[in-house]
Write a protein that holds these residues in place. Structure first.
Motif, PDB file in Angstrom:
ATOM      1  N   UNK A   1       0.804  -1.183   0.007  1.00 59.67           N
ATOM      2  CA  UNK A   1      -0.055   0.103  -0.019  1.00 59.67           C
ATOM      3  C   UNK A   1       0.903   1.213  -0.128  1.00 59.67           C
ATOM      4  N   UNK A   2       0.491   2.203  -0.890  1.00 60.47           N
ATOM      5  CA  UNK A   2       1.450   3.498  -0.977  1.00 60.47           C
ATOM      6  C   UNK A   2       1.285   4.189   0.326  1.00 60.47           C
ATOM      7  N   UNK A  29      -7.466  -1.324  -4.447  1.00 58.54           N
ATOM      8  CA  UNK A  29      -6.066  -2.034  -4.000  1.00 58.54           C
ATOM      9  C   UNK A  29      -6.386  -3.388  -4.539  1.00 58.54           C
ATOM     10  N   UNK A  30      -7.060  -4.101  -4.088  1.00 59.76           N
ATOM     11  CA  UNK A  30      -7.608  -5.641  -4.733  1.00 59.76           C
ATOM     12  C   UNK A  30      -7.295  -5.586  -6.419  1.00 59.76           C
ATOM     13  N   UNK A  31      -8.010  -4.568  -7.038  1.00 59.75           N
ATOM     14  CA  UNK A  31      -7.712  -4.580  -8.222  1.00 59.75           C
ATOM     15  C   UNK A  31      -6.347  -4.281  -9.007  1.00 59.75           C
ATOM     16  N   UNK A  32      -5.548  -3.431  -8.230  1.00 60.88           N
ATOM     17  CA  UNK A  32      -4.275  -3.537  -8.566  1.00 60.88           C
ATOM     18  C   UNK A  32      -3.371  -4.744  -8.435  1.00 60.88           C
ATOM     19  N   UNK A  33      -3.748  -5.359  -7.233  1.00 63.52           N
ATOM     20  CA  UNK A  33      -3.120  -6.657  -6.928  1.00 63.52           C
ATOM     21  C   UNK A  33      -3.413  -7.663  -8.056  1.00 63.52           C
ATOM     22  N   UNK A  34      -4.550  -7.688  -8.379  1.00 62.41           N
ATOM     23  CA  UNK A  34      -5.092  -8.632  -9.229  1.00 62.41           C
ATOM     24  C   UNK A  34      -4.422  -8.413 -10.665  1.00 62.41           C
ATOM     25  N   UNK A  38      -2.064 -11.106 -12.695  1.00 63.50           N
ATOM     26  CA  UNK A  38      -2.422 -11.452 -14.129  1.00 63.50           C
ATOM     27  C   UNK A  38      -1.232 -11.286 -15.097  1.00 63.50           C
ATOM     28  N   UNK A  39      -0.836 -10.171 -14.635  1.00 63.09           N
ATOM     29  CA  UNK A  39       0.659  -9.674 -15.611  1.00 63.09           C
ATOM     30  C   UNK A  39       1.791 -10.612 -15.607  1.00 63.09           C
ATOM     31  N   UNK A  87       5.390  -1.100  -7.819  1.00 60.61           N
ATOM     32  CA  UNK A  87       4.129   0.306  -7.738  1.00 60.61           C
ATOM     33  C   UNK A  87       3.091  -0.366  -7.051  1.00 60.61           C
ATOM     34  N   UNK A  88       2.664  -1.636  -7.184  1.00 61.85           N
ATOM     35  CA  UNK A  88       1.605  -2.424  -6.678  1.00 61.85           C
ATOM     36  C   UNK A  88       1.793  -2.490  -5.042  1.00 61.85           C
TER      37      UNK A  88
END
Length: 117
Positions: A1-2, A29-34, A38-39, A87-88
């Motif tokens: 978390x930033x 935050x969950x979307x960024x981790x997901x 995926x990446x 970044x995540x």
């Protein structure tokens, strides 16, 4: 978390903000981790395909397996994946914790001492 997300989340907890706002912060935050996972999965699948196909061509053909072109995609894409992960998951390697606040205070003190009044 930033740091900015942490401060916002702490403000929500301290001031008892609407639970919907806390939910939206957690959802982002969950979307960024997901997105990172995926990446990472696509990175592994694509580069495994490239390396395995290059290995097979070297076994059954006259192509050399250990060459720059075989691993360059994995290397450069890996650098991008590392940056995405940083970044995540918010590793503050360059600026550290509370860097922005310290810098603002420093500039304010400097401006205060430069006034002629």
């Amino acid at each position: 978390m930033r740091d900015s997300e942490k401060k916002l989340f702490e403000n929500f907890q301290d001031k008892n903000f609407n639970p919907d706002e806390r939910y939206n912060l957690a959802y982002k935050r969950v979307k960024r981790i997901k997105g990172f996972y995926v990446h990472a999965m696509v990175y592994v699948l694509v580069n495994a395909f490239i390396i395995i196909s290059s290995y097979n061509r070297s076994l059954f053909g006259n192509e050399v397996f250990l060459r720059w072109e075989t691993f360059s995609t994995a290397l450069f894409w890996g650098i991008g994946l590392l940056a995405h992960g940083l970044s995540v998951f918010g590793s503050n390697l360059f600026f550290g914790q509370n860097w922005e606040e310290r810098k603002i205070q420093e500039f304010m003190e400097k401006d205060k001492s430069e006034k002629w009044e």
